[in-house]
Write a protein that holds these residues in place. Structure first.
Motif, PDB file in Angstrom:
ATOM      1  N   VAL A 197       0.811  -1.214   0.000  1.00 35.04           N
ATOM      2  CA  VAL A 197       0.000   0.000   0.000  1.00 35.04           C
ATOM      3  C   VAL A 197       0.846   1.266   0.000  1.00 35.04           C
ATOM      4  N   ARG A 198       2.158   1.143  -0.067  1.00 34.48           N
ATOM      5  CA  ARG A 198       3.018   2.311   0.084  1.00 34.48           C
ATOM      6  C   ARG A 198       3.783   2.614  -1.196  1.00 34.48           C
ATOM      7  N   LEU A 199       3.906   3.917  -1.453  1.00 36.53           N
ATOM      8  CA  LEU A 199       4.755   4.434  -2.528  1.00 36.53           C
ATOM      9  C   LEU A 199       6.036   4.966  -1.901  1.00 36.53           C
ATOM     10  N   PHE A 200       7.182   4.508  -2.377  1.00 32.70           N
ATOM     11  CA  PHE A 200       8.458   5.026  -1.906  1.00 32.70           C
ATOM     12  C   PHE A 200       8.914   6.111  -2.873  1.00 32.70           C
ATOM     13  N   ILE A 201       9.052   7.324  -2.327  1.00 31.73           N
ATOM     14  CA  ILE A 201       9.231   8.495  -3.181  1.00 31.73           C
ATOM     15  C   ILE A 201      10.394   9.343  -2.694  1.00 31.73           C
ATOM     16  N   HIS A 202      10.813  10.279  -3.533  1.00 34.40           N
ATOM     17  CA  HIS A 202      11.733  11.334  -3.122  1.00 34.40           C
ATOM     18  C   HIS A 202      11.496  12.534  -4.036  1.00 34.40           C
ATOM     19  N   PRO A 203      11.749  13.748  -3.536  1.00 32.77           N
ATOM     20  CA  PRO A 203      11.531  14.948  -4.356  1.00 32.77           C
ATOM     21  C   PRO A 203      12.637  15.123  -5.372  1.00 32.77           C
ATOM     22  N   GLU A 204      12.333  15.845  -6.449  1.00 28.48           N
ATOM     23  CA  GLU A 204      13.339  16.095  -7.474  1.00 28.48           C
ATOM     24  C   GLU A 204      14.420  17.050  -6.979  1.00 28.48           C
ATOM     25  N   SER A 205      14.055  17.914  -6.020  1.00 26.31           N
ATOM     26  CA  SER A 205      15.032  18.889  -5.529  1.00 26.31           C
ATOM     27  C   SER A 205      15.479  18.519  -4.128  1.00 26.31           C
ATOM     28  N   LYS A 206      15.505  19.484  -3.228  1.00 22.48           N
ATOM     29  CA  LYS A 206      16.017  19.243  -1.876  1.00 22.48           C
ATOM     30  C   LYS A 206      15.058  18.376  -1.068  1.00 22.48           C
ATOM     31  N   PRO A 207      15.582  17.556  -0.160  1.00 24.74           N
ATOM     32  CA  PRO A 207      14.736  16.611   0.575  1.00 24.74           C
ATOM     33  C   PRO A 207      14.032  17.214   1.772  1.00 24.74           C
ATOM     34  N   TYR A 208      13.787  18.512   1.761  1.00 26.74           N
ATOM     35  CA  TYR A 208      13.070  19.089   2.893  1.00 26.74           C
ATOM     36  C   TYR A 208      12.310  20.323   2.422  1.00 26.74           C
ATOM     37  N   SER A 209      11.381  20.742   3.226  1.00 24.39           N
ATOM     38  CA  SER A 209      10.648  21.979   2.996  1.00 24.39           C
ATOM     39  C   SER A 209      10.565  22.730   4.314  1.00 24.39           C
ATOM     40  N   ALA A 210      10.002  23.917   4.277  1.00 20.73           N
ATOM     41  CA  ALA A 210       9.862  24.693   5.507  1.00 20.73           C
ATOM     42  C   ALA A 210       8.405  25.006   5.737  1.00 20.73           C
ATOM     43  N   ARG A 211       8.002  25.007   7.001  1.00 20.41           N
ATOM     44  CA  ARG A 211       6.626  25.293   7.342  1.00 20.41           C
ATOM     45  C   ARG A 211       6.603  26.447   8.321  1.00 20.41           C
ATOM     46  N   MET A 212       5.787  27.468   8.003  1.00 22.07           N
ATOM     47  CA  MET A 212       5.648  28.626   8.882  1.00 22.07           C
ATOM     48  C   MET A 212       4.376  28.460   9.694  1.00 22.07           C
ATOM     49  N   THR A 213       4.497  28.447  11.006  1.00 24.47           N
ATOM     50  CA  THR A 213       3.347  28.275  11.891  1.00 24.47           C
ATOM     51  C   THR A 213       2.680  29.617  12.125  1.00 24.47           C
ATOM     52  N   ASN A 214       1.556  29.590  12.877  1.00 28.78           N
ATOM     53  CA  ASN A 214       0.841  30.836  13.169  1.00 28.78           C
ATOM     54  C   ASN A 214       1.680  31.796  14.005  1.00 28.78           C
ATOM     55  N   GLY A 215       2.603  31.252  14.796  1.00 29.10           N
ATOM     56  CA  GLY A 215       3.437  32.113  15.619  1.00 29.10           C
ATOM     57  C   GLY A 215       4.572  32.770  14.858  1.00 29.10           C
ATOM     58  N   GLY A 216       4.710  32.468  13.579  1.00 32.96           N
ATOM     59  CA  GLY A 216       5.759  33.070  12.778  1.00 32.96           C
ATOM     60  C   GLY A 216       7.052  32.301  12.795  1.00 32.96           C
ATOM     61  N   ASN A 217       7.097  31.181  13.512  1.00 35.40           N
ATOM     62  CA  ASN A 217       8.314  30.377  13.555  1.00 35.40           C
ATOM     63  C   ASN A 217       8.400  29.472  12.340  1.00 35.40           C
ATOM     64  N   ILE A 218       9.611  29.329  11.822  1.00 29.65           N
ATOM     65  CA  ILE A 218       9.844  28.474  10.668  1.00 29.65           C
ATOM     66  C   ILE A 218      10.555  27.213  11.130  1.00 29.65           C
TER      67      ILE A 218
END
Length: 245
Positions: A88-109
């Protein structure tokens, strides 16, 4: 005689018209080089593909409720590569960098690692039944006992002990007086609606229901009133109108 003559003449006209259309299409194809790309066009397409690569499969990362997502680096999340599929699983990876950033409501990244595998909802086999060793062995046992060929409705091919056994199991699990086994979900809802509704009954139906339910509604011969898809206010309006009448 007149009718037969008219039919023959119409057939001749249709044949001539079709051949004329085929000749016209063939002439246009010849003018365009027979529908084949010229060598220069092929070279330009190959050059463009090698230089820019294929179009990414995925889109930008979606934004969850209460969060805003910001890409880090270049084009993070714009393309996904599927390495392999296991169950049931797809093993994947992104074409670019292996991470992203998430900005929360408090403004922290905070950085968010890209998952190495995800559940495969691209098919209807999201439970992994096709790759289950238990189901494979059960199917082999059933083939050895019953043979192959009973692939249609029970009304055509008859009821066997396996049908009755699974109905008893379903009934015990759901704590009901009984259960009816259908070969698939579409035939189940189609037959159920037609079995419980009849001519003279009134059905209030969402206009966005799938084809199987619409087939059941049609087979029931009941009176039908449709409300706008997922619109509770329109449903209330329709129910009040029915009650008033």
């Amino acid at each position: 005689v007149l009718v037969e003559t008219t039919l023959i003449v119409m057939c001749i006209i249709l044949v001539v018209w079709q051949r004329r259309a085929d000749w016209k299409l063939r002439d246009e194809s010849k003018k365009m080089g027979g529908g084949q790309l010229a060598e220069k066009e092929k070279e330009e397409l190959l050059k463009e593909w090698k230089e820019y690569g294929r179009k990414p499969l995925g889109g930008p990362s979606s934004t969850s409720i209460g969060e805003s997502t910001t890409n880090v680096g270049t084009d993070v999340g714009s393309g996904i590569i599927v390495d392999k599929i296991e169950g049931v699983r797809l093993f994947i990876h992104p074409e670019s960098k292996p991470y992203s950033a998430r900005m929360t409501n408090g403004g922290n990244i905070e950085s968010k690692r890209f998952p190495s595998s995800v559940l495969n909802f691209a098919t209807l086999d999201y439970l992994g039944n096709s790759s289950s060793p238990l189901i494979h062995q059960t199917a082999l046992n059933a083939l050895s006992k019953y043979g192959c060929g009973s692939c249609g409705p029970r009304g055509f091919y008859g009821t066997i002990d396996a049908h009755l056994e699974i109905e008893d199991t379903m009934s015990s699990f759901l704590q009901t007086e009984g259960a009816v086994l259908y070969s698939d979900g579409a035939s189940a809802v189609t037959s159920t609606v037609a079995a419980f509704a009849k001519r003279g009954d009134l059905l209030i139906v969402d206009e966005g229901v799938n084809e199987a339910l619409l087939t059941g509604v049609s087979l029931s011969r009941a009176n039908v009133r449709y409300f706008r898809h997922n619109d509770v206010k329109d449903l209330r309006r329709l129910l009040e109108k029915v009650r008033a009448n």
